[in-house]
Design a protein around this motif. Structure first.
Motif, short mmCIF file in Angstrom:
data_model
loop_
_atom_site.label_atom_id
_atom_site.label_comp_id
_atom_site.label_asym_id
_atom_site.label_seq_id
_atom_site.Cartn_x
_atom_site.Cartn_y
_atom_site.Cartn_z
N SER A 26 22.31 17.34 -10.50
CA SER A 26 21.09 17.80 -9.84
C SER A 26 19.95 16.85 -10.18
N CYS A 27 19.28 16.37 -9.15
CA CYS A 27 18.18 15.42 -9.36
C CYS A 27 17.00 16.15 -10.01
N THR A 28 16.52 15.61 -11.12
CA THR A 28 15.41 16.23 -11.82
C THR A 28 14.12 16.14 -11.00
N ALA A 29 14.01 15.09 -10.17
CA ALA A 29 12.78 14.89 -9.39
C ALA A 29 12.74 15.75 -8.14
N CYS A 30 13.82 15.79 -7.35
CA CYS A 30 13.75 16.47 -6.05
C CYS A 30 14.76 17.61 -5.90
N LYS A 31 15.59 17.84 -6.93
CA LYS A 31 16.57 18.94 -6.95
C LYS A 31 17.77 18.74 -6.02
N CYS A 33 21.98 7.29 -9.27
CA CYS A 33 20.64 7.68 -8.85
C CYS A 33 20.73 8.59 -7.63
N CYS A 34 19.61 9.25 -7.35
CA CYS A 34 19.55 10.21 -6.25
C CYS A 34 19.59 9.49 -4.91
N ASN A 35 20.46 9.94 -4.02
CA ASN A 35 20.53 9.31 -2.71
C ASN A 35 19.46 9.86 -1.75
N ARG A 36 18.67 10.82 -2.22
CA ARG A 36 17.57 11.32 -1.39
C ARG A 36 16.24 10.67 -1.77
N CYS A 37 15.93 10.67 -3.08
CA CYS A 37 14.60 10.17 -3.49
C CYS A 37 14.66 8.91 -4.34
N GLY A 38 15.86 8.50 -4.76
CA GLY A 38 16.00 7.26 -5.51
C GLY A 38 15.79 7.38 -7.01
ZN LIG Z 1 16.08 13.15 -5.94
#
Ligand SMILES: [Zn+2]
Length: 140
Positions: free
Chosen positions: A35-40, A49-54
């Motif tokens: 789970s991305c800490t920045a954008c969930k 890394c997150c493929n939504r927000c990087g």
């Molecule tokens: Zn993210």
């Protein structure tokens, strides 16, 4: 201590820096997704890394440990001598996620009875003191 389903000679999974938190959770009897800490945003398998927000700031979130069989195959000719056969490899779509799937084995079921859509639950197989592998069985 849980039942054993596969022998010690079964190859251990490759554990990467990204997947280590997933394996550490399994050791504690938890089935998680990254789970991305920045954008969930959530994903499985884990990625650097997150493929939504990087963001590279990634954590994990517990799942219910249940799901349905998305697809599967029955292995009749194992590549590794000594493996039990037949055995089932399945892709499990996890409940409570946006369609995230885990590839694992189905246990405690006759391979001829496995069907797409079968409801399953996680069971943790203790392969060693350092390795616990999440597998799935029919939901009780
Ligand atoms: Zn993210």
């Amino acid at each position: 201590m849980t039942d054993r389903y596969f022998p010690d000679l079964m190859p251990s999974p490759g554990i990467s820096r990204e997947s280590l938190p997933w394996w550490e959770a399994a050791l504690e009897g938890r089935l998680v997704v990254q789970s991305c800490t920045a954008c969930k945003a959530e994903r499985h398998p884990p990625a650097p890394c997150c493929n939504r927000c990087g963001s590279y700031d990634q954590g994990v979130r517990d799942t219910a440990g249940t799901g349905v069989v998305y697809t599967f195959t029955v292995v009749h000719k194992p590549l590794i001598p000594g493996m039990p056969e037949p055995y089932v490899v399945a892709s499990i779509e996890l409940d409570g996620t946006e369609g995230l799937r885990v590839v694992s084995n189905l246990v405690e079921i006759d391979p001829s009875e496995v069907r797409i859509g079968l409801e399953v639950e996680v069971v943790f197989e203790h392969m060693s003191e350092e390795l616990v592998v999440p597998r799935f069985r029919p939901k009780s």
